[in-house]
Design a protein around this motif. Structure first.
Motif, PDB file in Angstrom:
ATOM      1  N   UNK A   1       1.128  -1.215   0.466  1.00 19.02           N
ATOM      2  CA  UNK A   1      -0.090  -0.007  -0.098  1.00 19.02           C
ATOM      3  C   UNK A   1       1.075   0.952  -0.487  1.00 19.02           C
ATOM      4  N   UNK A   2       1.745   1.146  -0.477  1.00 17.94           N
ATOM      5  CA  UNK A   2       2.958   2.435  -0.072  1.00 17.94           C
ATOM      6  C   UNK A   2       3.056   2.761  -1.708  1.00 17.94           C
ATOM      7  N   UNK A   3       3.020   4.235  -1.641  1.00 20.42           N
ATOM      8  CA  UNK A   3       3.261   4.662  -3.010  1.00 20.42           C
ATOM      9  C   UNK A   3       3.329   6.817  -1.659  1.00 20.42           C
ATOM     10  N   UNK A   4       4.278   6.892  -3.012  1.00 18.85           N
ATOM     11  CA  UNK A   4       4.686   8.890  -3.170  1.00 18.85           C
ATOM     12  C   UNK A   4       6.124   8.671  -1.907  1.00 18.85           C
ATOM     13  N   UNK A   5       6.276   9.642  -1.083  1.00 26.34           N
ATOM     14  CA  UNK A   5       7.224   9.728  -0.696  1.00 26.34           C
ATOM     15  C   UNK A   5       7.435   8.943   0.585  1.00 26.34           C
ATOM     16  N   UNK A   6       8.965   8.882   1.253  1.00 26.20           N
ATOM     17  CA  UNK A   6       9.045   8.178   2.511  1.00 26.20           C
ATOM     18  C   UNK A   6       9.370   8.803   3.194  1.00 26.20           C
ATOM     19  N   UNK A   7       8.148   9.087   4.415  1.00 28.97           N
ATOM     20  CA  UNK A   7       8.529  10.629   5.205  1.00 28.97           C
ATOM     21  C   UNK A   7       9.043   9.966   7.046  1.00 28.97           C
ATOM     22  N   UNK A   8       9.292  10.992   7.327  1.00 31.88           N
ATOM     23  CA  UNK A   8      10.430  11.239   8.370  1.00 31.88           C
ATOM     24  C   UNK A   8       9.528   9.343   9.845  1.00 31.88           C
ATOM     25  N   UNK A   9      10.646   9.070  10.381  1.00 29.29           N
ATOM     26  CA  UNK A   9      11.896   8.768  10.238  1.00 29.29           C
ATOM     27  C   UNK A   9      12.554   7.891   9.190  1.00 29.29           C
ATOM     28  N   UNK A  10      12.318   7.657   7.686  1.00 30.23           N
ATOM     29  CA  UNK A  10      12.451   6.648   7.808  1.00 30.23           C
ATOM     30  C   UNK A  10      13.586   6.797   6.532  1.00 30.23           C
ATOM     31  N   UNK A  11      13.556   8.390   5.838  1.00 30.22           N
ATOM     32  CA  UNK A  11      14.698   8.205   4.572  1.00 30.22           C
ATOM     33  C   UNK A  11      15.300   7.658   5.275  1.00 30.22           C
TER      34      UNK A  11
END
Lengths: 261, 261
Positions: B154-164
């Motif tokens: 279900x992931x899409x778009x940008x990786x959000x904090x704190x995951x980058x």
């Protein structure tokens, strides 16, 4: 040293603990319990064993602990007899996994619970076109193996209809029978009933869930323990010696050697 | 013939079907999904393989399909990185099973859900004294193996904090990484992002749950499929070629050979 066992009262208390302080849902526990049963029920033997007749003696770490003494090629038809409670639910889960392993389960489940979980477990089997039967005498004639998931650790007192005749059939059949947690009709502490259905019932295999119950001292057959989800805290609280499972197995054969537990 | 895959949209629809017409609860599905991941994550190799260097070539029916390329004796410390959703839940379940197999999991779970199921899965790990850490750079230095259960289908778009920064670490580490359903940060249809964290992330192993997603065509590594609970009706509805699992395994290695699926 005698094998440590879990009384009926403590088995019920442990189940409550698993779902309170243990934080498990009954869906999770029943899924893992039924999976354990299916792994014992399929009696998985590593195919390499056919190359070496004594390979089964090379136990840990050389051999996986659940043997396929009845690989699907030698009889896929498994009759799963389910009682009205949790033991029956474990049987429903086991039947689903056995279907996925390539077996052909048939379900005898005459007292179906209206509980949501059991209804869903039933529907999961119907979605696989697993047949349900009400004719146990006919079903037993068409089976290669039977799983007895009628009564478990909460059983006491008398066997109610329609199960007396079923238990008599299990007692008389020459087919291999695997019982879940207890040979149905046996008293959890005192073993086989003194008379009536089940008085001479001795299944070929027993899968004790979480820990063996006191009745195991009357059991002569292959003994497995399943339910690989008990924490050290709970094991300590109930003074359990958890068995040493092999690798990724959900079940382990403990046999009659008391040292193994 | 290309490997049949399941789009992000259809993966979501299939999940809904499993829980409506399929009658599964999310507890059941997550338990079985996490179990599949744990079986791949433990890379089970039959100990007999050490007697014969080419035994691993004797695949079905002579060999079990999940290899223990990292048996506990060669490194028990598994860092399980969990995201905020279902992928993270699968990771929590996998970590529990890995603990029971004898591994030493550590959990990085910075965005803990308030959902009851996730809270219970977390408690089940805490009851095993499995440590939770908020310091990913330190944890990765103390690990032998990493499970990436951050983002799934279900992931899409940008990786959000704190995951980058976490994904950059996964990309740069020399430790083996096993991703659950998708290498985190990858687009489910289009694979690695064109730039930024994850642009050159290539885990060593991927466990596709239920069915491979389109991103597998960009994946180079060991590919497993898990989730042995899909009925023929659902497989037909979504035009899936389910893999042939071995024996009682909950996971199967399909490799890059398209014929295997």
């Amino acid at each position: 040293m005698a094998m440590k066992t879990l009384s009926a009262k403590n088995a019920a208390a442990l189940d409550k603990d698993l779902m309170s302080i243990g934080a498990f849902s009954i869906d999770q526990l029943m899924e893992l319990a039924g999976l354990s049963v299916s792994q014992a029920g399929s009696h998985f033997i590593h195919p390499l064993a056919c190359f070496h007749p004594k390979l089964h003696l090379l136990r840990p770490p050389y051999f996986i602990s659940v043997f396929r003494i009845h690989p699907p090629s030698r009889g896929r038809r498994i009759l799963v007899a389910c009682g009205p409670g949790n033991n029956g639910g474990d049987g429903l889960v086991a039947a689903r996994h056995l279907w996925h392993y390539g077996y052909k389960p048939t379900i005898y489940y005459p007292k179906q619970s209206k509980n949501d979980l059991y209804q869903r477990l039933t529907m999961q089997l119907k979605n696989l076109s697993v047949p349900f039967t009400e004719d146990f005498p006919k079903a037993i004639k068409e089976a290669d193996h039977i799983i007895d998931a009628i009564f478990g650790f909460s059983f006491s007192g008398e066997v109610r209809e329609p199960f007396p005749a079923v238990i008599t059939s299990l007692q008389e059949t020459h087919l291999p029978v695997t019982s879940v947690d207890a040979p149905s009709s046996w008293n959890i502490e005192d073993g086989p009933p003194p008379s009536g259905p089940g008085a001479s019932f001795m299944p070929g295999a027993l899968v004790s869930l979480t820990a063996p119950k006191p009745l195991v001292k009357f059991f002569k057959g292959r003994h497995f323990v399943g339910g690989r989800f008990v924490s050290p805290d709970i094991a300590q609280k109930y003074d359990l010696d958890l068995p040493e499972y092999e690798g990724i197995d959900q079940v382990v054969e403990v046999g009659s050697d008391e040292q193994k537990l």
